[in-house]
Motif scaffolding. Structure first.
Motif, mmCIF file in Angstrom:
data_model
loop_
_atom_site.group_PDB
_atom_site.id
_atom_site.type_symbol
_atom_site.label_atom_id
_atom_site.label_comp_id
_atom_site.label_asym_id
_atom_site.label_seq_id
_atom_site.Cartn_x
_atom_site.Cartn_y
_atom_site.Cartn_z
ATOM 1 N N LYS A 28 18.492 -31.350 14.253
ATOM 2 C CA LYS A 28 18.138 -32.687 14.732
ATOM 3 C C LYS A 28 19.266 -33.660 14.436
ATOM 4 C CE LYS A 28 13.211 -32.023 14.083
ATOM 5 N NZ LYS A 28 12.022 -32.472 13.362
ATOM 6 N N GLU A 29 19.631 -34.438 15.442
ATOM 7 C CA GLU A 29 20.710 -35.424 15.307
ATOM 8 C C GLU A 29 20.289 -36.525 14.322
ATOM 9 O OE1 GLU A 29 24.576 -36.450 16.342
ATOM 10 O OE2 GLU A 29 23.436 -34.790 17.166
ATOM 11 N N VAL A 30 21.221 -36.935 13.474
ATOM 12 C CA VAL A 30 20.971 -37.980 12.474
ATOM 13 C C VAL A 30 21.863 -39.168 12.798
ATOM 14 C CG1 VAL A 30 21.092 -38.548 10.025
ATOM 15 C CG2 VAL A 30 20.414 -36.259 10.726
ATOM 16 N N ASP A 31 21.287 -40.367 12.813
ATOM 17 C CA ASP A 31 22.063 -41.575 13.080
ATOM 18 C C ASP A 31 22.790 -42.027 11.821
ATOM 19 O OD1 ASP A 31 21.212 -41.738 15.722
ATOM 20 O OD2 ASP A 31 19.412 -42.862 15.164
ATOM 21 N N MET A 32 23.959 -42.645 12.030
ATOM 22 C CA MET A 32 24.717 -43.173 10.904
ATOM 23 C C MET A 32 23.984 -44.388 10.342
ATOM 24 S SD MET A 32 28.694 -44.355 10.538
ATOM 25 C CE MET A 32 28.557 -45.578 11.800
ATOM 26 N N TYR A 33 23.876 -44.438 9.031
ATOM 27 C CA TYR A 33 23.210 -45.552 8.371
ATOM 28 C C TYR A 33 24.196 -46.671 8.063
ATOM 29 C CZ TYR A 33 21.082 -48.148 4.550
ATOM 30 O OH TYR A 33 20.617 -49.144 3.739
ATOM 31 N N ASN A 34 25.371 -46.305 7.568
ATOM 32 C CA ASN A 34 26.336 -47.299 7.120
ATOM 33 C C ASN A 34 27.704 -46.624 6.997
ATOM 34 O OD1 ASN A 34 27.621 -49.457 5.980
ATOM 35 N ND2 ASN A 34 26.288 -49.640 4.212
ATOM 36 N N LYS A 35 28.758 -47.432 7.076
ATOM 37 C CA LYS A 35 30.104 -46.907 6.873
ATOM 38 C C LYS A 35 30.953 -47.971 6.209
ATOM 39 C CE LYS A 35 34.316 -45.248 8.963
ATOM 40 N NZ LYS A 35 35.050 -45.710 7.809
ATOM 41 N N ASP A 36 31.745 -47.558 5.238
ATOM 42 C CA ASP A 36 32.739 -48.456 4.642
ATOM 43 C C ASP A 36 34.074 -47.725 4.588
ATOM 44 O OD1 ASP A 36 32.620 -46.760 2.435
ATOM 45 O OD2 ASP A 36 31.365 -48.102 1.258
ATOM 46 N N GLU A 37 35.024 -48.220 3.805
ATOM 47 C CA GLU A 37 36.362 -47.612 3.756
ATOM 48 C C GLU A 37 36.330 -46.206 3.179
ATOM 49 O OE1 GLU A 37 35.932 -50.523 1.511
ATOM 50 O OE2 GLU A 37 35.848 -51.647 3.364
ATOM 51 N N THR A 38 35.358 -45.914 2.329
ATOM 52 C CA THR A 38 35.344 -44.650 1.604
ATOM 53 C C THR A 38 34.354 -43.635 2.164
ATOM 54 O OG1 THR A 38 35.815 -45.956 -0.373
ATOM 55 C CG2 THR A 38 35.232 -43.680 -0.719
ATOM 56 N N TYR A 39 33.141 -44.058 2.473
ATOM 57 C CA TYR A 39 32.067 -43.118 2.813
ATOM 58 C C TYR A 39 31.450 -43.391 4.184
ATOM 59 C CZ TYR A 39 31.952 -41.569 -2.040
ATOM 60 O OH TYR A 39 32.272 -41.041 -3.256
ATOM 61 N N TRP A 40 31.029 -42.307 4.819
ATOM 62 C CA TRP A 40 30.142 -42.340 5.967
ATOM 63 C C TRP A 40 28.757 -42.041 5.401
ATOM 64 C CZ3 TRP A 40 31.925 -42.589 11.210
ATOM 65 C CH2 TRP A 40 33.302 -42.605 11.333
ATOM 66 N N ARG A 41 27.768 -42.872 5.700
ATOM 67 C CA ARG A 41 26.431 -42.702 5.119
ATOM 68 C C ARG A 41 25.414 -42.366 6.209
ATOM 69 N NH1 ARG A 41 28.800 -46.827 2.137
ATOM 70 N NH2 ARG A 41 28.905 -46.357 -0.080
ATOM 71 N N TYR A 42 24.601 -41.376 5.919
ATOM 72 C CA TYR A 42 23.548 -40.944 6.839
ATOM 73 C C TYR A 42 22.254 -40.785 6.055
ATOM 74 C CZ TYR A 42 27.421 -39.855 9.926
ATOM 75 O OH TYR A 42 28.543 -39.954 10.706
ATOM 76 N N ARG A 43 21.132 -41.026 6.723
ATOM 77 C CA ARG A 43 19.823 -40.838 6.095
ATOM 78 C C ARG A 43 18.983 -39.900 6.941
ATOM 79 N NH1 ARG A 43 17.958 -46.682 3.579
ATOM 80 N NH2 ARG A 43 19.550 -46.694 1.954
ATOM 81 N N PHE A 44 18.247 -39.031 6.263
ATOM 82 C CA PHE A 44 17.376 -38.085 6.954
ATOM 83 C C PHE A 44 16.211 -37.707 6.056
ATOM 84 C CE2 PHE A 44 20.712 -35.717 4.828
ATOM 85 C CZ PHE A 44 20.039 -34.691 4.198
ATOM 86 N N LYS A 45 15.123 -37.224 6.681
ATOM 87 C CA LYS A 45 13.944 -36.766 5.955
ATOM 88 C C LYS A 45 14.049 -35.274 5.694
ATOM 89 C CE LYS A 45 9.971 -39.548 6.710
ATOM 90 N NZ LYS A 45 8.690 -39.744 7.290
#
Length: 139
Positions: free
Chosen positions: A107-124
């Motif tokens: 299942k595709e997961v949407d990006m939650y947040n991004k900054d200079e260091t990390y790509w953040r994703y949330r999933f159940k």
């Protein structure tokens, strides 16, 4: 009793062999596996083992996992409640690297947040293992 039973040495070897295997046979992992095999339930009702398997075509330095409700970092192999929302922080090798898509168990997961260091994703989390695919824009 450890020792021979009226001169029979097999009894002594059997006792020692059983004692040597005792800590291994009662390991959490093996008990859980035997319970599942015989469909007897689980040691942790309402919980699931967090066991992410990551496949990526882009190099990354590290991936950190957090339970969003508590903010605690999760270690692989720990048990978490079924349906927990996990935040996955992916640090790429180069700051210019991009992640175009992330899927968890297909299942595709949407990006939650991004900054200079990390790509953040949330999933159940609904089952184990969690198969995570990271793809770069080139593919």
């Amino acid at each position: 009793t450890i020792g021979s039973n009226e001169g029979v040495s097999q009894y002594s070897k059997l006792c020692l062999w059983s004692f040597l295997l005792f800590p291994y046979t009662l390991s959490e992992f093996l008990l859980e596996r035997q319970l599942k095999k015989h469909k007897l339930g689980t040691l942790y009702p309402g919980m699931i083992e967090f066991r992410p398997i990551v496949k990526s075509n882009i190099p990354y330095l590290r991936i950190l996992y957090f339970i969003t409700s508590t903010g605690n970092q999760i270690i692989k192999g720990s048990y978490i409640p079924i349906g927990s929302v996990i935040q996955m922080n992916v640090q790429t090798v180069n700051a210019t690297d991009e992640i175009s898509s992330v899927s968890v168990n297909g299942k595709e997961v949407d990006m939650y947040n991004k900054d200079e260091t990390y790509w953040r994703y949330r999933f159940k989390v609904t089952r184990s293992p969690q198969r995570i695919n990271l793809l770069s824009p080139a593919t």
